[in-house]
Design a protein around this motif. Structure first.
Motif, PDB file in Angstrom:
ATOM      1  N   TRP A  17       0.777  -1.386  -0.099  1.00  0.00           N
ATOM      2  CA  TRP A  17      -0.218  -0.275  -0.081  1.00  0.00           C
ATOM      3  C   TRP A  17       0.851   1.111   0.004  1.00  0.00           C
ATOM      4  O   TRP A  17       0.421   2.297  -0.761  1.00  0.00           O
ATOM      5  CB  TRP A  17      -0.985   0.090   1.318  1.00  0.00           C
ATOM      6  CG  TRP A  17      -1.820   1.187   1.394  1.00  0.00           C
ATOM      7  CD1 TRP A  17      -2.978   1.522   0.550  1.00  0.00           C
ATOM      8  CD2 TRP A  17      -1.754   2.123   2.258  1.00  0.00           C
ATOM      9  NE1 TRP A  17      -3.556   2.717   1.038  1.00  0.00           N
ATOM     10  CE2 TRP A  17      -2.550   3.162   1.716  1.00  0.00           C
ATOM     11  CE3 TRP A  17      -0.699   2.784   3.408  1.00  0.00           C
ATOM     12  CZ2 TRP A  17      -2.762   4.341   2.593  1.00  0.00           C
ATOM     13  CZ3 TRP A  17      -1.041   3.614   3.959  1.00  0.00           C
ATOM     14  CH2 TRP A  17      -1.943   4.695   3.493  1.00  0.00           C
ATOM     15  N   ARG A  62       1.048   4.122  -2.787  1.00  0.00           N
ATOM     16  CA  ARG A  62       0.979   5.619  -2.553  1.00  0.00           C
ATOM     17  C   ARG A  62       2.058   6.245  -3.220  1.00  0.00           C
ATOM     18  O   ARG A  62       1.992   7.416  -3.819  1.00  0.00           O
ATOM     19  CB  ARG A  62       0.906   5.941  -0.991  1.00  0.00           C
ATOM     20  CG  ARG A  62      -0.450   5.496  -0.249  1.00  0.00           C
ATOM     21  CD  ARG A  62      -1.720   5.710  -0.772  1.00  0.00           C
ATOM     22  NE  ARG A  62      -1.856   6.981  -1.307  1.00  0.00           N
ATOM     23  CZ  ARG A  62      -2.964   7.508  -1.860  1.00  0.00           C
ATOM     24  NH1 ARG A  62      -3.966   6.713  -2.019  1.00  0.00           N
ATOM     25  NH2 ARG A  62      -3.075   8.787  -2.258  1.00  0.00           N
ATOM     26  N   PHE A  63       3.269   5.780  -3.066  1.00  0.00           N
ATOM     27  CA  PHE A  63       4.466   6.304  -3.561  1.00  0.00           C
ATOM     28  C   PHE A  63       4.323   6.319  -5.302  1.00  0.00           C
ATOM     29  O   PHE A  63       4.571   7.471  -5.826  1.00  0.00           O
ATOM     30  CB  PHE A  63       5.678   5.351  -3.424  1.00  0.00           C
ATOM     31  CG  PHE A  63       6.415   5.881  -2.102  1.00  0.00           C
ATOM     32  CD1 PHE A  63       5.722   5.934  -1.000  1.00  0.00           C
ATOM     33  CD2 PHE A  63       7.813   6.178  -2.333  1.00  0.00           C
ATOM     34  CE1 PHE A  63       6.655   6.044   0.077  1.00  0.00           C
ATOM     35  CE2 PHE A  63       8.322   6.665  -1.094  1.00  0.00           C
ATOM     36  CZ  PHE A  63       7.950   6.545   0.113  1.00  0.00           C
ATOM     37  N   THR A  81       1.502   8.967  -6.457  1.00  0.00           N
ATOM     38  CA  THR A  81       1.623  10.372  -5.858  1.00  0.00           C
ATOM     39  C   THR A  81       3.168  10.972  -6.791  1.00  0.00           C
ATOM     40  O   THR A  81       3.510  11.863  -6.530  1.00  0.00           O
ATOM     41  CB  THR A  81       2.034  10.824  -4.570  1.00  0.00           C
ATOM     42  OG1 THR A  81       2.702   9.823  -3.890  1.00  0.00           O
ATOM     43  CG2 THR A  81       0.532  10.710  -3.748  1.00  0.00           C
ATOM     44  N   GLN A  96       6.093   9.622  -6.673  1.00  0.00           N
ATOM     45  CA  GLN A  96       7.205   9.736  -5.796  1.00  0.00           C
ATOM     46  C   GLN A  96       8.621   8.934  -6.488  1.00  0.00           C
ATOM     47  O   GLN A  96       9.724   9.282  -6.124  1.00  0.00           O
ATOM     48  CB  GLN A  96       7.214   9.139  -4.367  1.00  0.00           C
ATOM     49  CG  GLN A  96       5.958   9.760  -3.626  1.00  0.00           C
ATOM     50  CD  GLN A  96       6.150  11.123  -3.292  1.00  0.00           C
ATOM     51  OE1 GLN A  96       7.436  11.754  -3.071  1.00  0.00           O
ATOM     52  NE2 GLN A  96       5.065  11.832  -3.105  1.00  0.00           N
ATOM     53  N   GLY A 122      18.283  19.367   5.160  1.00  0.00           N
ATOM     54  CA  GLY A 122      17.299  18.509   4.438  1.00  0.00           C
ATOM     55  C   GLY A 122      16.004  19.217   3.888  1.00  0.00           C
ATOM     56  O   GLY A 122      15.690  19.309   2.618  1.00  0.00           O
ATOM     57  N   ASN A 123      15.541  19.971   4.997  1.00  0.00           N
ATOM     58  CA  ASN A 123      14.321  20.828   4.665  1.00  0.00           C
ATOM     59  C   ASN A 123      14.538  21.663   3.793  1.00  0.00           C
ATOM     60  O   ASN A 123      13.912  21.974   2.573  1.00  0.00           O
ATOM     61  CB  ASN A 123      14.147  21.732   5.958  1.00  0.00           C
ATOM     62  CG  ASN A 123      12.749  22.526   5.859  1.00  0.00           C
ATOM     63  OD1 ASN A 123      11.884  22.022   5.343  1.00  0.00           O
ATOM     64  ND2 ASN A 123      12.589  23.675   6.179  1.00  0.00           N
ATOM     65  N   PHE A 172       7.335  18.788  -4.086  1.00  0.00           N
ATOM     66  CA  PHE A 172       8.283  19.122  -3.518  1.00  0.00           C
ATOM     67  C   PHE A 172       8.974  17.852  -2.975  1.00  0.00           C
ATOM     68  O   PHE A 172       8.027  17.017  -2.266  1.00  0.00           O
ATOM     69  CB  PHE A 172       8.454  20.129  -2.246  1.00  0.00           C
ATOM     70  CG  PHE A 172       8.131  21.497  -2.510  1.00  0.00           C
ATOM     71  CD1 PHE A 172       9.116  22.162  -3.226  1.00  0.00           C
ATOM     72  CD2 PHE A 172       6.747  21.925  -2.654  1.00  0.00           C
ATOM     73  CE1 PHE A 172       8.751  23.568  -3.628  1.00  0.00           C
ATOM     74  CE2 PHE A 172       6.484  23.308  -3.013  1.00  0.00           C
ATOM     75  CZ  PHE A 172       7.659  24.193  -3.611  1.00  0.00           C
ATOM     76  N   TYR A 224       9.877  16.112  -0.460  1.00  0.00           N
ATOM     77  CA  TYR A 224      10.220  15.864   1.186  1.00  0.00           C
ATOM     78  C   TYR A 224      10.384  14.434   1.621  1.00  0.00           C
ATOM     79  O   TYR A 224      11.362  13.916   2.162  1.00  0.00           O
ATOM     80  CB  TYR A 224       8.940  16.353   1.875  1.00  0.00           C
ATOM     81  CG  TYR A 224       9.039  18.095   2.085  1.00  0.00           C
ATOM     82  CD1 TYR A 224       9.959  18.270   3.297  1.00  0.00           C
ATOM     83  CD2 TYR A 224       8.363  18.713   1.477  1.00  0.00           C
ATOM     84  CE1 TYR A 224       9.970  19.659   3.208  1.00  0.00           C
ATOM     85  CE2 TYR A 224       8.489  20.084   1.576  1.00  0.00           C
ATOM     86  CZ  TYR A 224       9.374  20.784   2.557  1.00  0.00           C
ATOM     87  OH  TYR A 224       9.296  21.795   2.604  1.00  0.00           O
ATOM     88  N   VAL A 225       9.648  13.492   0.923  1.00  0.00           N
ATOM     89  CA  VAL A 225       9.477  12.137   1.116  1.00  0.00           C
ATOM     90  C   VAL A 225      11.192  11.776   0.650  1.00  0.00           C
ATOM     91  O   VAL A 225      11.606  10.891   1.460  1.00  0.00           O
ATOM     92  CB  VAL A 225       8.511  11.348   0.166  1.00  0.00           C
ATOM     93  CG1 VAL A 225       8.718   9.782   0.559  1.00  0.00           C
ATOM     94  CG2 VAL A 225       7.100  11.754   0.541  1.00  0.00           C
ATOM     95  N   MET A 246      13.611  12.564   3.196  1.00  0.00           N
ATOM     96  CA  MET A 246      13.406  11.826   4.367  1.00  0.00           C
ATOM     97  C   MET A 246      14.302  10.603   4.426  1.00  0.00           C
ATOM     98  O   MET A 246      14.900  10.059   5.202  1.00  0.00           O
ATOM     99  CB  MET A 246      12.072  11.651   4.715  1.00  0.00           C
ATOM    100  CG  MET A 246      11.268  12.446   5.629  1.00  0.00           C
ATOM    101  SD  MET A 246      12.061  12.683   7.236  1.00  0.00           S
ATOM    102  CE  MET A 246      13.075  13.971   7.081  1.00  0.00           C
ATOM    103  N   ALA A 265      16.915  10.508   7.174  1.00  0.00           N
ATOM    104  CA  ALA A 265      16.447   9.352   8.166  1.00  0.00           C
ATOM    105  C   ALA A 265      17.441   8.407   8.473  1.00  0.00           C
ATOM    106  O   ALA A 265      18.080   8.016   9.717  1.00  0.00           O
ATOM    107  CB  ALA A 265      15.244   8.995   8.073  1.00  0.00           C
TER     108      ALA A 265
END
Lengths: 218, 282
Positions: free
Chosen positions: B35, B39-40, B43, B45, B219-220, B232, B234-235, B238, B242
């Motif tokens: 799942w 979603r990746f 969207t 990603q 990172g931001n 953007f 962000y994923v 991360m 991370a």
């Protein structure tokens, strides 16, 4: 006088912040306690996969900065199309998940304090694993870890401040708003600190009381 | 009590049940991962444009710079918190009541405050142009107070005979502390002290809140300045940042555990007392 005015002129902001911190702490504590106990049960269960899930959950969450978790949940999770979640819900889940790892370890250490004979007796009566855990081990383990659980919840209260940096209305966001609006810095800090102190002192009082009432003599 | 006491050695029936649970859990995990992957996918990603930014050397350097900044803050704050911790611990065990009292107030106050509240106040007060020092001082005060409790528990756990023997040899109070008690306390508490250093390392990411250019803030910035057709990244940021944080913390945690296993010097009561901070998720 300035000192007191900072509070009396901004009661609405302080009230909102205080209630925000209370709501966030309370709701994430609930998640953490339930999930943490479940993970502890996973970690002692006879099924290897469940043990693995519990261990991985705890290891990763305990070694991740909470700020990073907040960042991920506030900025990255909505990018996956889950953008109907409010900042409060995201913060609640983040804090709850993070704290559950610590609850899990506390509960597991509590399980270790229950004498072996208890589990052996339960097994020889023919109780299954889940019955042993539910009716014999966890009730006794729970009583011995009330103090440490209190420490975890106090740490949770303090950690909830980070949510203020991620668009949640609570005491830290109140501090930011007031400081940026040129209120006296120390007065704001003092009242915010007092707010947190109030919550943590009440919490530690409650848990000391619980500990005294429910302690098991061994 | 070890885990195996909780259940019998599995027979054929239990083994079958265990297999069934393993299957169900595996399916649930696979469904969850699937799942997330889905979603990746929907969207966008996995789109190359989301990842292209990481191929540029300036972005790679920015990440290295952020990492070095994080490590710098950690090194200064970690070292300073150990010194402060030792001083406060000795202060709380002093023979002079005022010294004891002041140390106790400092330790209790800074342990009770949310760290981010303190760092932000420091930042707005004196360090608006130098956020690094707001972060370092905040980390030092908080972690120093916790380390003080750890070291104090360690000193209290040193057998009384050690101090008595030292006094009998004619050492002064400060010598007994410096030469005999503190070294033993630090050694026996090393696993707990390192665990608290992990907390220090984790908390350096609070620099993000006061716009200090450590790893998370960098990172931001990378994510916020990369506008792709899919939004953007962000994923993706991360997924790069991370693992760096987690790897650093895991390394330190493993060092703590390795020392604990090897040393065998940690008194269990002392460790239980002092480990409360780390165990509580401070």
């Amino acid at each position: 006088m300035d000192f007191l005015n900072t509070l009396t002129d901004n009661t609405e902001l302080f009230r909102k912040g205080f209630l925000g911190t209370l709501a966030l702490t309370g709701s994430s504590a609930l998640i953490a306690l339930v999930l943490g106990t479940l993970m502890a049960a996973f970690r002692v269960s006879p099924v290897p996969v469940l043990r693995w899930i519990g261990t991985t959950w705890v290891t990763i969450l305990r070694n991740t900065p909470l700020t990073l978790l907040f960042f991920a949940s506030v900025f990255a999770v909505p990018k996956l199309g889950l953008n109907q979640l409010t900042y409060f819900v995201l913060a609640m889940a983040t804090l709850g998940f993070y704290t559950s790892a610590f609850v899990c370890e506390v509960v597991r250490s509590g399980i270790n304090t229950v004498p072996i004979g208890q589990a052996e007796a339960a097994r020889s009566l023919g109780l299954t694993f889940s019955q042993t855990l539910r009716t014999v081990i966890l009730p006794q383990a729970g009583r011995t870890v009330i103090g440490p659980i209190g420490s975890v919840l106090i740490a949770l209260t303090k950690n909830s401040a980070i949510a203020g940096g991620f668009n949640v209305v609570e005491l830290f966001s109140t501090q930011k708003t007031l400081t940026e609006n040129a209120n006296p810095l120390f007065a704001v800090f003092f009242w915010i600190a007092l707010g947190y102190l109030l919550i943590t002192l009440v919490l530690s009082g409650i848990f000391r009381g619980l500990e005294n009432r429910l302690a098991v003599a061994r | 009590m070890s885990a195996t006491v909780l259940f019998d050695t599995p027979g054929p029936k239990a083994r079958a049940r265990s297999k069934a649970y393993t299957g169900i859990t595996g399916l649930a995990l696979a469904a969850l991962l699937g799942w997330i992957g889905y979603r990746f996918w929907v969207t966008g990603q996995f789109d190359a444009s989301m990842w292209a930014r990481f191929e540029y050397t300036d972005v790679q350097w920015a990440i290295v710079q952020g990492l070095l900044t994080t490590l710098k803050v950690f090194a200064i704050a970690g070292a300073a918190s150990l010194v402060l911790g030792a001083v406060l611990a000795v202060g709380r065990l002093s023979d002079h009541a005022p010294v004891r009292w002041v140390s106790a107030v400092i330790v209790e106050f800074f342990r009770a405050m949310p760290l981010v509240i303190m760092i932000y106040a420091l930042y707005r007060w004196q360090f608006t142009d130098r956020p690094m020092w707001a972060l370092v001082i905040g980390l030092t005060l908080y972690n120093g107070s916790v380390q003080a409790e750890v070291i104090r528990a360690g000193i209290n756990a040193v057998p009384r005979g050690q101090a008595e023997a030292a006094y009998a040899l004619g050492l002064r109070k400060s010598q007994v502390m410096r030469v005999v008690l503190v070294p033993q306390a630090v050694r026996s508490m090393l696993p707990t002290i390192i665990s608290q250093l992990v907390v220090t390392l984790k908390d350096t990411s609070l620099g993000y809140v006061i716009t200090y250019e450590e790893l998370l803030y960098v990172g931001n910035q990378i994510a916020a300045t990369t506008n792709t057709p899919n939004g953007f990244p962000y994923v993706q940021v991360m997924m790069v940042i991370a693992p760096i944080y987690i790897a650093m913390c895991l390394l330190l945690s493993w060092a703590a555990r390795a020392i604990e296993r090897r040393g065998g010097r940690t008194t269990s009561t002392g460790a239980a007392l002092a480990g409360a901070g780390m165990a509580a998720g401070d």
